[in-house]
Motif scaffolding. Structure first.
Motif, short mmCIF file in Angstrom:
data_model
loop_
_atom_site.label_atom_id
_atom_site.label_comp_id
_atom_site.label_asym_id
_atom_site.label_seq_id
_atom_site.Cartn_x
_atom_site.Cartn_y
_atom_site.Cartn_z
N GLN A 1 -70.81 25.72 -2.74
CA GLN A 1 -71.94 26.54 -2.33
C GLN A 1 -71.44 27.56 -1.32
O GLN A 1 -70.56 27.28 -0.51
CB GLN A 1 -73.01 25.64 -1.70
CG GLN A 1 -74.27 26.36 -1.33
CD GLN A 1 -75.30 25.39 -0.76
OE1 GLN A 1 -74.97 24.26 -0.43
NE2 GLN A 1 -76.53 25.81 -0.64
N GLU A 2 -71.97 28.78 -1.34
CA GLU A 2 -71.54 29.81 -0.42
C GLU A 2 -72.08 29.51 0.97
O GLU A 2 -73.15 28.95 1.13
CB GLU A 2 -72.06 31.16 -0.92
CG GLU A 2 -71.37 32.32 -0.26
CD GLU A 2 -71.70 33.62 -0.93
OE1 GLU A 2 -71.81 34.61 -0.20
OE2 GLU A 2 -71.82 33.66 -2.16
N LEU A 3 -71.30 29.89 1.96
CA LEU A 3 -71.70 29.62 3.34
C LEU A 3 -72.86 30.53 3.76
O LEU A 3 -72.90 31.70 3.38
CB LEU A 3 -70.52 29.86 4.29
CG LEU A 3 -69.37 28.87 4.16
CD1 LEU A 3 -68.22 29.32 5.05
CD2 LEU A 3 -69.79 27.47 4.54
N ASN A 4 -73.72 29.97 4.57
CA ASN A 4 -74.84 30.73 5.10
C ASN A 4 -74.39 31.31 6.43
O ASN A 4 -74.03 30.58 7.35
CB ASN A 4 -76.06 29.82 5.27
CG ASN A 4 -77.29 30.59 5.66
OD1 ASN A 4 -77.21 31.79 5.92
ND2 ASN A 4 -78.41 29.90 5.70
N GLN A 5 -74.41 32.65 6.57
CA GLN A 5 -73.91 33.28 7.78
C GLN A 5 -74.79 32.99 8.98
O GLN A 5 -74.32 32.97 10.11
CB GLN A 5 -73.82 34.80 7.57
CG GLN A 5 -72.80 35.21 6.53
CD GLN A 5 -71.38 34.90 6.97
OE1 GLN A 5 -71.11 34.82 8.14
NE2 GLN A 5 -70.50 34.70 5.99
N ARG A 6 -76.08 32.76 8.80
CA ARG A 6 -76.98 32.51 9.93
C ARG A 6 -76.81 31.12 10.51
O ARG A 6 -77.04 30.91 11.68
CB ARG A 6 -78.43 32.71 9.49
CG ARG A 6 -78.78 34.18 9.37
CD ARG A 6 -80.21 34.39 9.00
NE ARG A 6 -80.27 34.38 7.52
CZ ARG A 6 -81.26 33.91 6.82
NH1 ARG A 6 -82.31 33.42 7.39
NH2 ARG A 6 -81.22 33.92 5.51
N SER A 7 -76.39 30.16 9.71
CA SER A 7 -76.26 28.79 10.20
C SER A 7 -74.86 28.51 10.78
O SER A 7 -74.62 27.43 11.30
CB SER A 7 -76.58 27.80 9.09
OG SER A 7 -75.61 27.93 8.07
N ARG A 8 -73.98 29.48 10.68
CA ARG A 8 -72.63 29.29 11.21
C ARG A 8 -72.65 29.36 12.72
O ARG A 8 -73.45 30.07 13.33
CB ARG A 8 -71.69 30.34 10.67
CG ARG A 8 -71.42 30.16 9.19
CD ARG A 8 -70.47 31.15 8.65
NE ARG A 8 -69.11 30.90 9.16
CZ ARG A 8 -68.08 31.67 8.90
NH1 ARG A 8 -68.23 32.76 8.18
NH2 ARG A 8 -66.91 31.38 9.37
#
Length: 172
Positions: free
Chosen positions: A156-163
């Motif tokens: 799954q692609e990483l979510n930039q907001r949850s990083r």
């Protein structure tokens, strides 16, 4: 290059070995011989010191610490009443438990070693069982020849907001 070889050849022709000198090595020293002299008329010197009591054609030299070293000379008067001097220079190692091997003996040892090694290889080849009746087995699962699709559905692609914003989180 040819000139150097020619000069060397000329020098070896000009310098001939003395015919009345003989050196034989033994386990405890060496024996020097003046063959052109008569017994009783030879004066032996070691490093310019006259060896009293030695008037024979042969002169035994004992080894010191396993080595025979020094300059020796024999002096005698020949049949034409001329004084003849022969020089010996020795620098040899001797030992009591050494063996002198001829070239034939060395060749025989090497050949014997090759024969024994060949016999061992032949014995191993004959004694090892051969699997001549078996066929190659194929793998139970065939391998895929192509690579997986570019966006792999397993990831799954990483979510930039949850990083997180830690020190190393910006590295890709």
């Amino acid at each position: 290059m040819i000139g150097t070889g020619l000069v060397f050849l000329m020098l070896t022709v000009l310098v001939s070995p003395a015919q009345s000198q003989e050196i034989s090595l033994a386990s405890d020293g060496a024996i020097l011989t003046c063959t052109g002299a008569e017994d009783g008329g030879v004066t032996w010197k070691k490093d310019s010191d006259v060896q009293s009591g030695e008037k024979n054609q042969t002169f035994p030299v004992r080894a010191a610490n396993g080595a025979v070293k020094g300059e020796f000379s024999c002096q005698y008067t020949d049949h034409t009443a001329q004084t003849v001097t022969h020089m010996f220079y020795l620098n040899a190692k001797v030992c009591e438990n050494c063996y002198e091997l001829s070239s034939f003996m060395v060749i025989a040892i090497v050949f014997g070693d090759l024969v024994i090694t060949g016999a061992v290889i032949l014995g191993v080849y004959v004694c090892v069982p051969k699997n001549t009746g078996s066929t190659q087995k194929k793998a139970s699962k065939p391998r895929t020849q192509s690579a997986p699709p570019v966006p792999n559905p397993d990831y799954q692609e990483l979510n930039q907001r949850s990083r997180t914003t830690d020190v190393y989180s910006a590295l890709k």
